[in-house]
Design an enzyme around this catalytic site. Structure first.
Site, PDB file in Angstrom:
ATOM      1  CE1 TYR A 126     -33.647  31.188 -38.989  1.00 22.63           C
ATOM      2  CE2 TYR A 126     -35.862  30.446 -37.905  1.00 22.63           C
ATOM      3  CZ  TYR A 126     -34.992  31.382 -38.471  1.00 22.63           C
ATOM      4  OH  TYR A 126     -35.382  32.883 -38.137  1.00 22.63           O
ATOM      5  CG  HIS A 180     -26.228  36.198 -39.128  1.00 23.31           C
ATOM      6  ND1 HIS A 180     -25.467  36.445 -38.058  1.00 23.31           N
ATOM      7  CD2 HIS A 180     -25.384  36.395 -40.181  1.00 23.31           C
ATOM      8  CE1 HIS A 180     -24.489  36.704 -38.028  1.00 23.31           C
ATOM      9  NE2 HIS A 180     -24.200  36.565 -39.596  1.00 23.31           N
ATOM     10  CG  ASP A 181     -34.199  35.543 -39.704  1.00 22.77           C
ATOM     11  OD1 ASP A 181     -33.907  34.590 -38.997  1.00 22.77           O
ATOM     12  OD2 ASP A 181     -35.441  36.245 -39.915  1.00 22.77           O
ATOM     13  CB  ALA A 182     -31.170  35.154 -45.756  1.00 25.04           C
TER      14      ALA A 182
END
Length: 428
Positions: free
Chosen positions: A254, A296-298
């Site tokens: 992230y 949102h987790d790309a």
């Protein structure tokens, strides 16, 4: 004590992965010409632990799945080498790790598969939370990155039987069961992937499968592997995700913990692909699509390079899931748009900032965002109707369609009236 695994790529021996006093190193074999990774260019000197670990550990499952596998195998969770030794036979891309003296299957060798009947497949699905990658099963050495349950499988030529690849045989598909605690995840991901296809994005082929045995019924996803050559049994294609290519460990995938941001992603594409323009425009579409559907987790491991005979290319879109419909999941996007992690706070100036940082034309980016935002709501409703006609309705799809409507309307309003900033609405 030194331990060694031989590293094979596309059936050729390319080097040796070593563990000495708990630290990894990798050395290319004499005469090797094909690099494993953008972060590991071919050279005569060995790579140290810091350079070696991101690529090789990046082949392994993450988080709770990694811990469960380590417990099953009775090794330390932090012991990347031991996990690769047990799981590294069938990995993402075309990498195989073998004990010294062993060699991989010949490309033309018959595939060895343990075919599963309905009861056995249901058992595999039920056991996946406690048996990730079927770790410890005789003849199985399977690995995929990620923190969610998934399993490399083989789909027969008729598209009916599913089996487990044995003794280094290549898989053809990835089986993904429902995500625990994420309602309707199978339908969510299948819908988002189908919506990307309706938008004419390059996307991994994904289908909902249903299996019934007695009173039991299960839904799961079956994703066709883009790193396997269709119609050529045994033919792998090499790939690596952006974290591996940039030498970033999975634990930092992230952006807010040191992982790649969008500027780094676009810079990587420019350095790795020739010509790069088609791939940078393709990635732009992925970024806009993920933002508008609420994925949102790309993060950096959800984009990859695929190595073809013509050179490196951006892979099809994969792992597209609308996370924004779940109140318990974070509002923060894995990669910032401009200076903002929350989509509701993204104004026109943040899209412009993103474009400049990614070395794209702000005017071209704005035009492409508006084009997608104007088309996506109707495509979402049409895709929803198709799912309903196929018997794949689920309340989560209704929520996604509503969210896409809201996000597209907000984006169009902000990009066509950029002279002021709007407060972030709750619905977006």
């Amino acid at each position: 004590m030194a331990r060694h695994l031989e590293v094979w790529l596309l059936g050729a021996h390319v080097g040796t992965l070593s563990q000495i006093d708990g630290r990894l190193s990798f050395a290319y074999a004499p005469g090797a010409t094909t690099p494993l990774s953008q972060s590991l260019p071919v050279r005569s000197e060995p790579f140290d632990d810091r350079a070696t670990r991101p690529f090789f550990a990046g082949l392994l499952p993450e988080g709770g799945k990694r811990k469960q596998i380590a417990k099953t195998l009775q090794v330390s969770t932090q012991n990347d080498y031991a996990l690769l030794e047990s799981l590294g036979g069938e990995c993402a891309g075309a990498v195989t790790l073998l004990e010294p003296g062993q060699s991989p299957q010949a490309l033309d060798a018959p595939r060895e598969v343990r075919w599963l009947d309905h009861a056995q497949l249901l058992q595999v699905l039920d056991e996946m939370p406690l048996r990730p990658m079927r770790a410890g099963d005789d003849g199985l050495r399977l690995s995929l990155a990620g923190a969610q349950d998934k399993l490399p499988v083989v789909l027969d030529a008729d598209g009916i039987r599913i089996g487990l690849p044995l003794n280094g045989s290549p898989s053809t598909h990835i089986l993904k069961p429902p995500i625990a605690g994420v309602d309707g995840s199978v339908f969510n991901e299948a819908f988002c992937m189908a919506l990307a296809g309706a938008l004419k994005l390059d996307v991994a082929r994904t289908n909902i499968q249903t299996i019934a045995h007695g009173a039991q019924q299960r839904h799961y996803l079956l994703v066709q592997r883009y790193d396997r050559k269709p119609g050529v049994p045994g033919q792998r294609l090499h790939q690596e995700d952006f974290c591996q290519a940039l030498g970033i460990v999975s634990e930092h995938k992230y952006q807010n913990e040191g992982g790649p941001g969008l500027a780094q992603a676009f810079a990587l594409l420019r350095s790795a692909t020739r010509p790069s323009a088609p791939h940078t425009l393709k990635l732009l579409d992925y970024v806009v699509f993920n933002a508008l559907i609420g994925n949102h987790d790309a993060h950096g491991k959800n984009f990859s390079l695929l190595y073809t005979p013509a050179g490196a290319v951006l892979t099809p879109l994969y792992d597209a899931l609308c996370t924004a419909v779940y109140p318990t999941l974070t509002e923060k996007m894995a990669m910032k748009i401009g200076s903002k992690y929350k989509f509701s706070e993204v104004q026109v100036r943040h899209w412009e900032q993103f474009a400049k940082e990614a070395e794209l034309s702000p005017a071209q980016v704005k035009k492409r965002i508006l084009d997608i935002a104007k088309r996506l709501p109707d495509l979402a409703r049409a895709t929803q109707a198709t799912f309903q006609s196929q018997g794949n309705s689920h309340p989560i799809i209704d929520q996604i369609v509503t969210l896409v409507d809201q996000r597209c309307a907000l984006t169009i309003r902000r990009l066509t009236a950029p002279q002021f900033d709007e407060p972030p609405p709750e619905a977006a």
